[in-house]
Design a protein around this motif. Structure first.
Motif, PDB file in Angstrom:
ATOM      1  N   PRO A 163       0.831  -1.203   0.000  1.00 15.73           N
ATOM      2  CA  PRO A 163       0.000   0.000   0.000  1.00 15.73           C
ATOM      3  C   PRO A 163       0.866   1.255   0.000  1.00 15.73           C
ATOM      4  O   PRO A 163       2.015   1.220   0.462  1.00 15.73           O
ATOM      5  CB  PRO A 163      -0.797  -0.122   1.313  1.00 15.73           C
ATOM      6  CG  PRO A 163      -0.740  -1.563   1.667  1.00 15.73           C
ATOM      7  CD  PRO A 163       0.574  -2.056   1.176  1.00 15.73           C
ATOM      8  N   PRO A 164       0.363   2.361  -0.501  1.00 12.44           N
ATOM      9  CA  PRO A 164       1.139   3.611  -0.488  1.00 12.44           C
ATOM     10  C   PRO A 164       1.313   4.129   0.932  1.00 12.44           C
ATOM     11  O   PRO A 164       0.489   3.860   1.808  1.00 12.44           O
ATOM     12  CB  PRO A 164       0.280   4.562  -1.327  1.00 12.44           C
ATOM     13  CG  PRO A 164      -1.109   4.028  -1.187  1.00 12.44           C
ATOM     14  CD  PRO A 164      -0.972   2.544  -1.091  1.00 12.44           C
ATOM     15  N   THR A 165       2.381   4.873   1.151  1.00  8.26           N
ATOM     16  CA  THR A 165       2.566   5.514   2.449  1.00  8.26           C
ATOM     17  C   THR A 165       1.842   6.845   2.514  1.00  8.26           C
ATOM     18  O   THR A 165       1.512   7.325   3.602  1.00  8.26           O
ATOM     19  CB  THR A 165       4.054   5.738   2.740  1.00  8.26           C
ATOM     20  OG1 THR A 165       4.621   6.565   1.709  1.00  8.26           O
ATOM     21  CG2 THR A 165       4.799   4.414   2.778  1.00  8.26           C
ATOM     22  N   GLU A 166       1.557   7.422   1.334  1.00 10.55           N
ATOM     23  CA  GLU A 166       0.862   8.704   1.314  1.00 10.55           C
ATOM     24  C   GLU A 166       0.180   8.899  -0.036  1.00 10.55           C
ATOM     25  O   GLU A 166       0.726   8.533  -1.078  1.00 10.55           O
ATOM     26  CB  GLU A 166       1.849   9.853   1.565  1.00 10.55           C
ATOM     27  CG  GLU A 166       1.197  11.201   1.810  1.00 10.55           C
ATOM     28  CD  GLU A 166       2.206  12.260   2.217  1.00 10.55           C
ATOM     29  OE1 GLU A 166       1.782  13.432   2.381  1.00 10.55           O
ATOM     30  OE2 GLU A 166       3.402  11.933   2.361  1.00 10.55           O
ATOM     31  N   VAL A 167      -1.020   9.452  -0.005  1.00  5.87           N
ATOM     32  CA  VAL A 167      -1.774   9.785  -1.217  1.00  5.87           C
ATOM     33  C   VAL A 167      -2.291  11.206  -1.069  1.00  5.87           C
ATOM     34  O   VAL A 167      -3.008  11.514  -0.110  1.00  5.87           O
ATOM     35  CB  VAL A 167      -2.958   8.813  -1.431  1.00  5.87           C
ATOM     36  CG1 VAL A 167      -3.773   9.237  -2.651  1.00  5.87           C
ATOM     37  CG2 VAL A 167      -2.468   7.380  -1.596  1.00  5.87           C
ATOM     38  N   ASN A 223       5.348   5.704  -2.535  1.00  5.54           N
ATOM     39  CA  ASN A 223       5.513   4.301  -2.151  1.00  5.54           C
ATOM     40  C   ASN A 223       6.363   4.193  -0.891  1.00  5.54           C
ATOM     41  O   ASN A 223       6.789   5.199  -0.309  1.00  5.54           O
ATOM     42  CB  ASN A 223       6.088   3.475  -3.310  1.00  5.54           C
ATOM     43  CG  ASN A 223       7.508   3.894  -3.683  1.00  5.54           C
ATOM     44  OD1 ASN A 223       8.187   4.617  -2.941  1.00  5.54           O
ATOM     45  ND2 ASN A 223       7.967   3.443  -4.834  1.00  5.54           N
ATOM     46  N   ASN A 224       6.639   2.959  -0.460  1.00  5.29           N
ATOM     47  CA  ASN A 224       7.316   2.785   0.829  1.00  5.29           C
ATOM     48  C   ASN A 224       8.814   3.036   0.779  1.00  5.29           C
ATOM     49  O   ASN A 224       9.500   2.884   1.789  1.00  5.29           O
ATOM     50  CB  ASN A 224       7.022   1.388   1.415  1.00  5.29           C
ATOM     51  CG  ASN A 224       7.417   0.267   0.471  1.00  5.29           C
ATOM     52  OD1 ASN A 224       8.173   0.458  -0.468  1.00  5.29           O
ATOM     53  ND2 ASN A 224       6.893  -0.920   0.735  1.00  5.29           N
ATOM     54  N   THR A 225       9.343   3.439  -0.380  1.00  3.74           N
ATOM     55  CA  THR A 225      10.740   3.867  -0.448  1.00  3.74           C
ATOM     56  C   THR A 225      10.839   5.384  -0.635  1.00  3.74           C
ATOM     57  O   THR A 225      11.922   5.910  -0.854  1.00  3.74           O
ATOM     58  CB  THR A 225      11.488   3.159  -1.596  1.00  3.74           C
ATOM     59  OG1 THR A 225      10.871   3.494  -2.853  1.00  3.74           O
ATOM     60  CG2 THR A 225      11.469   1.649  -1.408  1.00  3.74           C
ATOM     61  N   PRO A 236      -3.794  -6.633  -4.403  1.00  2.00           N
ATOM     62  CA  PRO A 236      -4.498  -5.494  -3.804  1.00  2.00           C
ATOM     63  C   PRO A 236      -3.530  -4.586  -3.043  1.00  2.00           C
ATOM     64  O   PRO A 236      -2.752  -5.054  -2.214  1.00  2.00           O
ATOM     65  CB  PRO A 236      -5.499  -6.161  -2.853  1.00  2.00           C
ATOM     66  CG  PRO A 236      -5.717  -7.517  -3.434  1.00  2.00           C
ATOM     67  CD  PRO A 236      -4.399  -7.919  -4.005  1.00  2.00           C
ATOM     68  N   VAL A 237      -3.565  -3.296  -3.345  1.00  2.00           N
ATOM     69  CA  VAL A 237      -2.641  -2.348  -2.713  1.00  2.00           C
ATOM     70  C   VAL A 237      -3.370  -1.156  -2.099  1.00  2.00           C
ATOM     71  O   VAL A 237      -2.737  -0.171  -1.720  1.00  2.00           O
ATOM     72  CB  VAL A 237      -1.579  -1.843  -3.715  1.00  2.00           C
ATOM     73  CG1 VAL A 237      -0.593  -2.943  -4.071  1.00  2.00           C
ATOM     74  CG2 VAL A 237      -2.245  -1.281  -4.975  1.00  2.00           C
ATOM     75  N   ALA A 238      -4.698  -1.217  -2.031  1.00  2.00           N
ATOM     76  CA  ALA A 238      -5.447  -0.109  -1.437  1.00  2.00           C
ATOM     77  C   ALA A 238      -5.055   0.035   0.027  1.00  2.00           C
ATOM     78  O   ALA A 238      -4.929  -0.951   0.751  1.00  2.00           O
ATOM     79  CB  ALA A 238      -6.948  -0.347  -1.566  1.00  2.00           C
TER      80      ALA A 238
END
Length: 283
Positions: free
Chosen positions: A103-107, A118-120, A181-183
């Motif tokens: 999942p994203p760290t921020e949107v 993303n997580n990097t 799934p990455v939501a």
């Protein structure tokens, strides 16, 4: 509005004509379902898409997608073209690769543009329609079947999607596990309750979840047990049987992913263990 897309698999199995017929059929169905979901994510739920298989080539098949819309939404729909759908597809596959299965760290949204971190710490810009497609339950399920599952088959090394002969997306075998799934999950509620649970299936292997019922007639559920004192009793040979009742303190956490609510249950402490009632002997 119409557009034509081709789905092509590459690899030794394709070159030798050894792709399993059932897997090929499953891939076609999943791709069609994905495209219908993509149409609705791009043009709205009022859009109706139908996929027709137009032809086959070595390692590929071509599907015609016909879009239609009626009512008040028709005037809005008319301002879009199939090129807009192709752009959403390109961005969606780029976003899955960007997130690499997490999942994203921020949107952050600004108008119709969304920045996804993303997580990097890397950031990508996509349209809102693209984010909706990637975060949708149906989109993630179908893409997982014709991308991830297909690339995990022996002899399949790549998947390509093209429109009008021009490449739209390519996925290599090492990228297969990105298409899940990455939501991002958001917490809904968290409660600690004391309740009696009916034991359905104990699990004596470390880390595995036990199966319980709450006795209301609904289906059973799994729950991890974190009570180390109780685990020590289990390891020392305390007897358990189906139908035993455990009175426990249990943490129940609800999270929301897109339009889906999921529940995780964890037994924090076992307060009492009562064996199942024995049937009296008639002799």
């Amino acid at each position: 509005m119409e557009t034509r897309l081709s789905l092509r698999y590459t690899g030794p199995a394709v070159d030798e004509g050894l792709m399993d017929v059932y897997q090929a059929s499953a891939n076609m169905i999943a791709f069609s379902e994905f495209m219908v979901t993509a149409v609705k994510a791009t043009f709205g739920d009022a859009a109706d898409a139908k996929a027709n298989v137009a032809g086959f080539g070595k390692g590929s098949f071509i599907t015609d997608l016909v879009f239609s819309v009626g009512g008040p939404a028709a005037t809005i729909f008319a301002s879009f073209t199939s090129d807009h759908l192709v752009t959403v597809l390109q961005e969606a596959f780029g976003l899955w690769k960007h997130l690499k299965g997490s999942p994203p760290t921020e949107v952050n949204q600004s108008g119709q543009s969304v920045s996804v971190t993303n997580n990097t710490g890397q950031i990508i810009q996509v349209q809102t329609d693209t984010l909706n497609l990637v975060f949708s339950e149906k989109g993630a399920d179908s893409v997982g079947r014709f991308i991830k599952d297909a690339l995990n088959q022996t002899g399949i090394t790549g998947v390509e999607i093209a429109s009008k002969g021009e490449p739209v997306a390519h996925v290599a075998q090492h990228e297969a596990d990105y298409f899940v799934p990455v939501a991002k999950e958001s917490p809904v509620s968290e409660n600690v309750v004391t309740m009696a649970l009916i034991l359905v299936a104990p699990v004596f292997q470390d880390g595995n979840k036990w199966r319980f019922s709450d006795g209301t007639g609904t289906s059973s559920f799994s729950a991890a047990i974190e009570d180390q004192t109780f685990i020590a009793r289990v390891n020392n040979g305390e007897r358990f049987g189906k139908g035993d009742v455990l009175t426990v303190e249990m943490r129940i956490v609800q999270t929301r992913t897109s339009n889906k609510i999921s529940v995780e249950r964890v037994v924090l402490r076992v307060l009492e263990h009562r064996e199942a009632a024995q049937q009296p002997s008639l002799v």
